[in-house]
Scaffold this motif. Structure first.
Motif, PDB file in Angstrom:
ATOM      1  N   TRP A   1       0.742  -1.143  -0.125  1.00  0.00           N
ATOM      2  CA  TRP A   1       0.059  -0.060   0.067  1.00  0.00           C
ATOM      3  C   TRP A   1       0.832   1.346  -0.081  1.00  0.00           C
ATOM      4  O   TRP A   1       1.818   1.255   0.716  1.00  0.00           O
ATOM      5  N   MET A   2       0.616   2.016  -0.930  1.00  0.00           N
ATOM      6  CA  MET A   2       1.304   3.280  -0.832  1.00  0.00           C
ATOM      7  C   MET A   2       0.854   4.201   0.074  1.00  0.00           C
ATOM      8  O   MET A   2      -0.329   4.609   0.186  1.00  0.00           O
ATOM      9  N   ASP A   3       1.711   4.745   0.928  1.00  0.00           N
ATOM     10  CA  ASP A   3       1.274   5.413   2.232  1.00  0.00           C
ATOM     11  C   ASP A   3       1.365   6.928   1.866  1.00  0.00           C
ATOM     12  O   ASP A   3       1.699   7.757   2.462  1.00  0.00           O
ATOM     13  N   VAL A   4       0.231   7.092   1.100  1.00  0.00           N
ATOM     14  CA  VAL A   4      -0.123   8.616   0.646  1.00  0.00           C
ATOM     15  C   VAL A   4      -1.624   8.856   1.025  1.00  0.00           C
ATOM     16  O   VAL A   4      -2.371   8.279   0.322  1.00  0.00           O
ATOM     17  N   ASP A   5      -1.975   9.893   1.653  1.00  0.00           N
ATOM     18  CA  ASP A   5      -3.414   9.938   1.793  1.00  0.00           C
ATOM     19  C   ASP A   5      -4.073  10.630   0.520  1.00  0.00           C
ATOM     20  O   ASP A   5      -3.411  11.017  -0.538  1.00  0.00           O
ATOM     21  N   GLN A   6      -5.332  10.660   0.523  1.00  0.00           N
ATOM     22  CA  GLN A   6      -6.279  10.822  -0.648  1.00  0.00           C
ATOM     23  C   GLN A   6      -5.983  12.149  -1.249  1.00  0.00           C
ATOM     24  O   GLN A   6      -5.842  12.564  -2.350  1.00  0.00           O
ATOM     25  N   GLU A   7      -6.211  13.095  -0.259  1.00  0.00           N
ATOM     26  CA  GLU A   7      -6.033  14.393  -0.588  1.00  0.00           C
ATOM     27  C   GLU A   7      -4.593  14.983  -1.412  1.00  0.00           C
ATOM     28  O   GLU A   7      -4.578  15.566  -2.288  1.00  0.00           O
ATOM     29  N   THR A   8      -3.659  14.361  -0.720  1.00  0.00           N
ATOM     30  CA  THR A   8      -2.265  14.596  -0.983  1.00  0.00           C
ATOM     31  C   THR A   8      -1.901  13.937  -2.689  1.00  0.00           C
ATOM     32  O   THR A   8      -1.440  14.615  -3.406  1.00  0.00           O
ATOM     33  N   ALA A   9      -2.495  12.693  -2.567  1.00  0.00           N
ATOM     34  CA  ALA A   9      -2.353  12.033  -3.916  1.00  0.00           C
ATOM     35  C   ALA A   9      -3.275  12.537  -4.908  1.00  0.00           C
ATOM     36  O   ALA A   9      -2.470  12.740  -6.048  1.00  0.00           O
ATOM     37  N   GLY A  10      -4.348  13.004  -4.892  1.00  0.00           N
ATOM     38  CA  GLY A  10      -5.378  13.455  -5.576  1.00  0.00           C
ATOM     39  C   GLY A  10      -4.601  14.818  -6.080  1.00  0.00           C
ATOM     40  O   GLY A  10      -4.584  15.476  -7.378  1.00  0.00           O
ATOM     41  N   ALA A  11      -4.159  15.814  -5.241  1.00  0.00           N
ATOM     42  CA  ALA A  11      -3.500  16.949  -5.627  1.00  0.00           C
ATOM     43  C   ALA A  11      -2.346  16.871  -6.722  1.00  0.00           C
ATOM     44  O   ALA A  11      -2.165  17.672  -7.532  1.00  0.00           O
ATOM     45  N   ALA A  12      -1.523  15.727  -6.591  1.00  0.00           N
ATOM     46  CA  ALA A  12      -0.348  15.379  -7.322  1.00  0.00           C
ATOM     47  C   ALA A  12      -0.770  14.883  -8.492  1.00  0.00           C
ATOM     48  O   ALA A  12      -0.392  15.325  -9.702  1.00  0.00           O
ATOM     49  N   GLY A  13      -1.946  14.178  -8.415  1.00  0.00           N
ATOM     50  CA  GLY A  13      -2.545  13.618  -9.747  1.00  0.00           C
ATOM     51  C   GLY A  13      -3.297  14.705 -10.734  1.00  0.00           C
ATOM     52  O   GLY A  13      -2.941  14.712 -11.924  1.00  0.00           O
ATOM     53  N   ARG A  14      -3.753  15.615  -9.922  1.00  0.00           N
ATOM     54  CA  ARG A  14      -4.604  16.767 -10.863  1.00  0.00           C
ATOM     55  C   ARG A  14      -3.522  17.626 -11.569  1.00  0.00           C
ATOM     56  O   ARG A  14      -3.536  17.980 -12.716  1.00  0.00           O
ATOM     57  N   LEU A  15      -2.181  17.982 -10.774  1.00  0.00           N
ATOM     58  CA  LEU A  15      -1.110  18.527 -11.225  1.00  0.00           C
ATOM     59  C   LEU A  15      -0.575  17.825 -12.371  1.00  0.00           C
ATOM     60  O   LEU A  15      -0.350  18.356 -13.292  1.00  0.00           O
TER      61      LEU A  15
END
Length: 200
Positions: free
Chosen positions: A127-141
Motif C-alpha cells: 500500500w502506497m502510504d499517501v493520503d487521498q487529498e495529497t495523492a489527488g493533488a499530485a494527480g491533478r497537477l
C-alpha cells in the motif's frame, strides 16, 4: 533506510507462489500516490507489470474484476502467459492486448489492485502510504486542468470503492517515498522481511 529495488524484488521472490507458479504482488493506493512509478522502479525492466489503468474503462472505473480474471488471473493460474487487452482512454475502446509472461514474480498496480476479489490470487499486497487529498493533488497537477471533470468523478468513485472494499487493512506492507528511494514498513497483515522494516 531506503531499500534497494533488487533486494525487495529478491524478498518478494522468496514468498510462496499465489497464482499458479506466479507470485502476484499488488501495489495499491490512492490515485496519484505514485503506484506506477514505484512498480516500475521495483520491476527494473525485469519483472512484468500490469497497469490497471489499461484494464479500467470510462464506464467501468472499478467494474473490471471479471475481465481481469479471464485475461490475466486464470491464464497465469494455469501456468500460461496472459494476453491483457489495453484500453485506449482517448479512443474509448480496447486496443491490442499486451502479453504478460507467466514469470515467477508479476506486479499488478493500480487503485483496487488489492481488492477482496483479487486477494486469493495475491502473494503480497503493498500500500502506497499517501493520503487521498495529497495523492489527488499530485494527480491533478500531473494531468492538468483539462481533466478536472474526470478527476471529480474519479475521486467520488474511488472514495466509494475504498469505503466498501478497503485495501489498506489487508496490506502486508506500506511504501513511503524517502530521499534516495523507498522505505517499507510492516502493514496491518504481515511484513515482507525483517530487513526491510522501517518504523522510524
Amino acid at each position: 533506510m531506503p531499500v534497494s529495488a533488487a533486494a525487495l524484488a529478491e524478498s518478494l521472490g522468496r514468498v510462496p507462489p499465489s497464482c499458479g507458479p506466479v507470485r502476484l504482488v499488488a501495489v495499491d493506493g490512492h490515485a496519484g500516490s505514485g503506484k506506477s512509478t514505484f512498480a516500475d522502479w521495483l520491476a527494473r525492466g525485469e519483472v512484468p507489470v500490469v497497469h490497471l489503468d489499461d484494464v479500467a474503462t470510462h464506464d467501468e472505473l472499478f467494474g473490471w474484476t471479471r475481465r481481469l480474471r479471464a485475461t490475466l488471473l486464470e491464464p497465469l493460474a494455469r501456468g500460461a502467459d496472459a494476453e491483457v487487452p489495453v484500453y485506449d482512454w482517448v479512443a474509448r475502446r480496447f486496443g491490442p492486448a499486451v502479453r504478460v509472461p507467466c514469470a515467477p514474480l508479476v506486479l499488478i498496480e493500480g487503485v483496487g489492485a488489492g481488492r477482496a476479489a483479487l486477494r486469493p490470487y495475491l502473494a503480497r499486497v503493498l500500500w502506497m502510504d499517501v493520503d487521498q487529498e495529497t495523492a489527488g493533488a499530485a494527480g491533478r497537477l500531473r494531468d492538468g486542468p483539462e481533466l478536472d471533470a474526470f478527476w471529480a468523478r474519479w475521486t467520488r468513485a474511488e472514495r466509494e470503492h475504498f469505503a466498501a472494499d478497503p485495501t489498506r487493512p489487508f496490506a502486508h506492507a506500506t511504501v513511503s517515498r524517502r530521499t534516495g528511494g523507498y522505505a517499507i514498513t510492516p502493514g496491518p497483515r504481515a511484513v515482507l522481511d525483517p530487513d526491510f522494516s522501517d518504523t522510524a
